[in-house]
Design a protein around this motif. Structure first.
Motif, PDB file in Angstrom:
ATOM      1  N   THR A 109     -12.068  44.800  -4.399  1.00  0.00           N
ATOM      2  CA  THR A 109     -12.725  45.990  -3.999  1.00  0.00           C
ATOM      3  C   THR A 109     -14.151  45.835  -4.206  1.00  0.00           C
ATOM      4  O   THR A 109     -14.832  45.189  -5.011  1.00  0.00           O
ATOM      5  N   GLU A 110     -14.780  47.033  -3.655  1.00  0.00           N
ATOM      6  CA  GLU A 110     -16.384  47.604  -3.859  1.00  0.00           C
ATOM      7  C   GLU A 110     -16.677  47.329  -5.289  1.00  0.00           C
ATOM      8  O   GLU A 110     -17.525  46.845  -5.432  1.00  0.00           O
ATOM      9  N   LYS A 111     -15.755  47.848  -6.220  1.00  0.00           N
ATOM     10  CA  LYS A 111     -16.156  48.147  -7.602  1.00  0.00           C
ATOM     11  C   LYS A 111     -16.226  46.902  -8.149  1.00  0.00           C
ATOM     12  O   LYS A 111     -16.836  46.535  -9.254  1.00  0.00           O
ATOM     13  N   ASP A 112     -15.603  45.683  -7.682  1.00  0.00           N
ATOM     14  CA  ASP A 112     -15.769  44.480  -8.419  1.00  0.00           C
ATOM     15  C   ASP A 112     -16.942  43.572  -7.956  1.00  0.00           C
ATOM     16  O   ASP A 112     -17.518  42.699  -8.665  1.00  0.00           O
TER      17      ASP A 112
END
Length: 174
Positions: A14-17
């Protein structure tokens, strides 16, 4: 060494990763084999919604430890591995945490993931380490891969390695 009972989880990036992956790309044991981290993060970001590439985080006991991607060389125009049998999937793996390198996780992760790809119908899985990356080549050989050629492409100088489903099934029964 990695114990056989380890089971890895594979979840979509995900973008958070992306900041975590960027940190891994900056680690010397990873940076040696990957291009410019900013460019790589931009490509991974694009792959989040891609049809041809599936970017994944490998987790062990709920803890992210590696970046893995699988791709279909037949879904990309002019992919250098499009000469492989139809249905072949390619993978790339980078263990993010230096303390987890060289103790068997690479072989175990690849072996588990390849088995999943075979169960989903892939006839062959390929991987393309740099010829000087002896540690990765040995890990992939332990996972059942064999060298099938050396290539020069936009990915640089690589040893193309493959494992076939029938071959993998036979090895599992031994």
């Amino acid at each position: 060494m990695v114990q056989q009972e380890h089971v890895y989880d594979f979840r979509p990036v995900t973008e958070k990763d992306l900041p975590m992956i960027a940190g891994w790309l900056a680690e010397p044991h990873v940076a040696e084999w990957w291009d410019d981290p900013e460019q790589q993060i931009a490509e991974i970001r694009e792959h989040i919604d891609s049809v041809s590439v599936e970017p994944l985080i490998v987790e062990l006991d709920g803890r992210p430890i590696a970046y893995l991607q699988s791709y279909d060389p037949h879904l990309e125009d002019d992919h250098p591995y499009a000469d492989q049998p139809f249905g072949t999937l390619g993978i790339d793996l980078s263990i993010g945490l230096a303390q987890l390198v060289g103790v068997g996780h690479g072989t175990a992760i690849v072996r588990q993931f390849v088995e999943q790809l075979f169960e989903e119908g892939a006839p062959r899985v390929i991987i393309d380490p740099h010829p000087r990356n002896a540690r990765a080549i040995r890990a992939y050989e332990k996972a059942g891969f064999r060298p099938i050629g050396r290539r020069q492409s936009q990915y640089g100088d690589v040893v193309l390695m493959a494992v076939d489903a029938a071959q993998g099934d036979t090895e599992e029964g031994d």
